[in-house]
Structures are given as C-alpha cells and as structure tokens.
Design an enzyme around this catalytic site. Structure first.
Site, PDB file in Angstrom:
ATOM      1  N   LYS A 193       5.894  18.993  -2.037  1.00 16.16           N
ATOM      2  CA  LYS A 193       6.803  17.907  -1.134  1.00 16.16           C
ATOM      3  C   LYS A 193       7.890  17.636  -2.222  1.00 16.16           C
ATOM      4  O   LYS A 193       7.751  17.501  -3.090  1.00 16.16           O
ATOM      5  CB  LYS A 193       6.076  16.709  -0.745  1.00 16.16           C
ATOM      6  CG  LYS A 193       6.803  15.680   0.053  1.00 16.16           C
ATOM      7  CD  LYS A 193       6.212  14.530   0.723  1.00 16.16           C
ATOM      8  CE  LYS A 193       5.948  13.666  -0.637  1.00 16.16           C
ATOM      9  NZ  LYS A 193       5.506  12.267   0.127  1.00 16.16           N
ATOM     10  N   HIS A 204       8.825  -1.347   4.853  1.00 20.10           N
ATOM     11  CA  HIS A 204       8.896   0.020   5.939  1.00 20.10           C
ATOM     12  C   HIS A 204       7.487   0.334   6.127  1.00 20.10           C
ATOM     13  O   HIS A 204       7.010   0.691   7.177  1.00 20.10           O
ATOM     14  CB  HIS A 204       9.721   0.901   5.233  1.00 20.10           C
ATOM     15  CG  HIS A 204       9.699   2.147   6.348  1.00 20.10           C
ATOM     16  ND1 HIS A 204      10.181   2.263   7.453  1.00 20.10           N
ATOM     17  CD2 HIS A 204       9.318   3.421   6.077  1.00 20.10           C
ATOM     18  CE1 HIS A 204      10.063   3.098   8.011  1.00 20.10           C
ATOM     19  NE2 HIS A 204       9.367   4.099   7.001  1.00 20.10           N
ATOM     20  N   ASN A 220       4.721 -12.153   1.684  1.00 19.38           N
ATOM     21  CA  ASN A 220       5.803 -11.309   1.540  1.00 19.38           C
ATOM     22  C   ASN A 220       6.853 -12.178   0.901  1.00 19.38           C
ATOM     23  O   ASN A 220       6.724 -13.404   0.881  1.00 19.38           O
ATOM     24  CB  ASN A 220       6.498 -10.570   2.529  1.00 19.38           C
ATOM     25  CG  ASN A 220       7.417  -9.561   1.818  1.00 19.38           C
ATOM     26  OD1 ASN A 220       6.943  -8.582   1.573  1.00 19.38           O
ATOM     27  ND2 ASN A 220       8.776  -9.644   2.370  1.00 19.38           N
ATOM     28  N   SER A 224       6.868  -2.160  -4.065  1.00 24.00           N
ATOM     29  CA  SER A 224       7.661  -1.476  -5.247  1.00 24.00           C
ATOM     30  C   SER A 224       8.097  -2.411  -6.520  1.00 24.00           C
ATOM     31  O   SER A 224       8.881  -2.786  -6.737  1.00 24.00           O
ATOM     32  CB  SER A 224       8.805  -0.807  -4.850  1.00 24.00           C
ATOM     33  OG  SER A 224       8.459   0.023  -3.800  1.00 24.00           O
ATOM     34  N   GLY A 272       1.366   0.982  -3.426  1.00 26.83           N
ATOM     35  CA  GLY A 272       2.787   0.953  -3.602  1.00 26.83           C
ATOM     36  C   GLY A 272       3.202   2.039  -4.577  1.00 26.83           C
ATOM     37  O   GLY A 272       2.320   2.803  -4.672  1.00 26.83           O
ATOM     38  N   ASP A 314       4.228   4.913  -6.784  1.00 27.66           N
ATOM     39  CA  ASP A 314       3.509   5.550  -7.686  1.00 27.66           C
ATOM     40  C   ASP A 314       4.353   6.302  -9.049  1.00 27.66           C
ATOM     41  O   ASP A 314       5.051   7.187  -8.457  1.00 27.66           O
ATOM     42  CB  ASP A 314       2.711   6.706  -7.086  1.00 27.66           C
ATOM     43  CG  ASP A 314       3.531   7.635  -6.102  1.00 27.66           C
ATOM     44  OD1 ASP A 314       4.059   7.075  -5.183  1.00 27.66           O
ATOM     45  OD2 ASP A 314       3.571   8.644  -6.243  1.00 27.66           O
ATOM     46  N   LYS A 335       4.461   1.240 -12.689  1.00 28.91           N
ATOM     47  CA  LYS A 335       4.357   0.379 -11.498  1.00 28.91           C
ATOM     48  C   LYS A 335       3.209  -0.462 -11.925  1.00 28.91           C
ATOM     49  O   LYS A 335       2.070   0.016 -12.561  1.00 28.91           O
ATOM     50  CB  LYS A 335       4.268   1.294 -10.379  1.00 28.91           C
ATOM     51  CG  LYS A 335       2.620   2.074 -10.332  1.00 28.91           C
ATOM     52  CD  LYS A 335       1.299   1.450  -9.594  1.00 28.91           C
ATOM     53  CE  LYS A 335       1.766   1.231  -8.137  1.00 28.91           C
ATOM     54  NZ  LYS A 335       0.447   0.812  -7.633  1.00 28.91           N
TER      55      LYS A 335
END
Length: 321
Positions: A67, A138, A160, A199, A220, A222, A226
């Site tokens: 990918k 998202h 959030n 993120s 979240g 990677d 992080k």
C-alpha cells in the site's frame, strides 16, 4: 491487471468481509505463514505530508503487494478531500506481474476498524456493556460501527477535544438504537471497552481513566513518536498487537519499551490468541490493550477480498498491463 477504483469500494467491501480478512491474516502472521516487509514512512517536506509504503507476503492467502500513501493534513480544509490517501497494489506471487490496483481510502478505514473489532471479540469481557470512544475524527465512525457488532452493548460514551464533533458518534449510536453520552476523560472509567483513534504525540489518557477489566484498543496514528495512552496504562495492561516489531518501534508500546517499563517479550500477538496459542484475557479484572499499528498484510488481505468480490459482481476494469 484488475482495477477497482475508490468509488466502487463502498458497494463491494462489507464490515463482515473486512473482519474475516483481518482475523485470518492475523492468524496467518502468528503461525508464520505471512510476514510484513519493513515500513517506509517519511515526511516529504511538502504540504506537511507523511508518505510511505507498507507491504508483505501472505503465503497462506497468497497475497503479495504493498500500500502506498499517507497523510495530507490540509486536504479536508483546503480541498474537501480526506486527509488519508492511499492505493493498494497486488502482484501475482508466482510470476511477479502486477495483478490489481485497488483504491485504498475507505479500505484503510474499514480494515483499521476491523482490526480493533477483532481485538474486542477476542480480548474484551463477554459481559461488556458500555462502549467508550476517545476521538471523533474521520475514522471514528468506522471504528464504532465495527465495535458495536462484537458485543451486546447498551450504551456509548465519547470524548473529543472539540465536543461538537461528538455528534458523529451520537449518530452512529442512534443507528444501533443505543444512547450516547458525552463525557470527560475521567468519565471514561464507566466504559468496558475503549477505542482511542487520535493523531497525537503526547498522551491523552492513562491508567486513572481506565477501570480494571477494560479492553483498550489504541488505533491512532502509527508512526515514531505517536502516543495516545500514558506509559502507566501501557505498563499496567497486558499488551497485544498486530505485529510486535511495529508495536515497539512506532506503536503505542514504543514509549514503555523505550523507558524499560515493558520488554519486547511483554508484547503479544493478537494472532496467537486467535490461533489458541496464547490464552488471551485471564481474568475479569485484567486490563488488556491492543496496540493497533496497522500492518501491510491487513491491506493486502482486504484488497484481495475486494478484487474477488469485484470480479464476481462485474465491478471494476481489467486492463492489459
């Protein structure tokens, strides 16, 4: 080469198909039948973007490929595009010829959600009733839909930074006829299962926010640096992951391992639980944590399923390449 464009993915890939593909490839990885290639992920110095490659070979499912894609943080605000952009390429493992090109954006959201839901199926307490979400971006709605299909949940709670964004989670809860409550991070102690999908590079929550017996899935960003959960939670929990090498270098466990609070041997493969070679959860008071780093084999397994379904339905385009 068979091409399945991004616009066709929603009509092809179901959550069940994504779940099965991810569960099977995790099992194959743990059994030694599949392996991931080293990840390349770089800041390109343009548009604040991160770009990279994830690939691997599944000798059981016979999937070979990669990918290519990354994160463009200004896409949504400036162009009306989602920030994550990717494409999957599959190759014939017998000849090396390119076999398929598959749109990777919705695929990424669904395969990431499938990974956390596989962990919830195998590691969360069977009597889990309250589903907690940290983050409402998202991918959060995909995460929540997949998670709610694993248990008989009775309530959804969420936090959030921008509380207005929680309406997305409330809408998903309503799809399942479940009540939704916005809570503080301290209120997350009510949850039996928690998914964090943010993120961030400094911890949002820790052991004080998670009750004994909870299953936590950290899903979240990677990448090196992080960190969604404080090391006190990672140290306290029994940690499982998709791939140990990624977990200790770019996953949620990297900080606890780097500080000597956990060792590489303390991080366990979720695939081993699926295969029955690891016992998984051992008590109703144990905190389990899934460090979902996102492996290339997930993308390949789900892409192979998409191509198979697309060909059967006559969706997509075959070209001589």
């Amino acid at each position: 080469m068979y091409i399945v464009p991004e616009a066709a993915i929603a009509d092809i890939l179901t959550r069940d198909a994504a779940f099965d593909a991810v569960e099977n490839v995790f099992a194959a990885m743990s059994a030694g039948d599949a392996y991931n290639f080293p990840v390349i992920r770089e800041a390109i110095g343009h548009e604040d973007a991160l770009y990279g490659f994830k690939g691997g070979f599944d000798g059981k499912g016979m999937s070979l490929g990669l990918k290519a894609g990354g994160y463009w943080p200004h896409n949504l605000a400036e162009r009306g595009l989602i920030n994550h952009q990717s494409t999957v390429f599959l190759f014939d493992p017998d000849t090396g010829k390119v076999a398929a090109m598959v749109g990777g954006n919705l695929l990424t959201a669904l395969r990431t959600a499938a990974a956390s839901s596989v962990s919830i199926k195998h590691l969360a307490r069977k009597d889990s009733k309250v589903m907690g979400m940290i983050g409402a971006g998202h991918q959060a709605k995909f995460q929540l839909r997949a998670a709610l299909e694993t248990h008989q949940f009775e309530k959804v709670i969420g936090w959030n930074r921008n509380a207005n964004a929680l309406s997305t989670l409330a809408d998903v809860a309503a799809e399942f006829d479940l009540p939704f409550e916005a809570v503080s991070l301290e209120g997350m102690v009510e949850a039996d299962v928690v998914i964090s999908i943010t993120s961030v590079f400094s911890p949002i929550f820790g052991a004080a926010h998670i009750s004994d017996g909870t299953h936590v899935a950290c899903m979240g960003t990677d990448t090196i640096g992080k960190q969604e959960a404080d090391t006190d939670l990672v140290t306290k929990a029994t940690v499982f992951t998709d791939e140990v090498a990624q977990s200790v270098t770019l996953g949620e466990a990297q900080h606890a391992v780097g500080a000597g609070l956990k060792s590489r041997e303390d991080i366990h493969e979720l695939g081993a639980v699926i295969n029955g070679t690891h016992k998984g959860r051992t008590s109703d008071t144990e905190i389990t944590l899934f460090d979902g780093t996102g492996v290339g084999l997930q993308d390949l397994a789900v892409s192979a399923s998409i191509v198979e379904i697309a060909k059967a339905k006559g969706i997509g385009l075959e070209v001589d390449f």
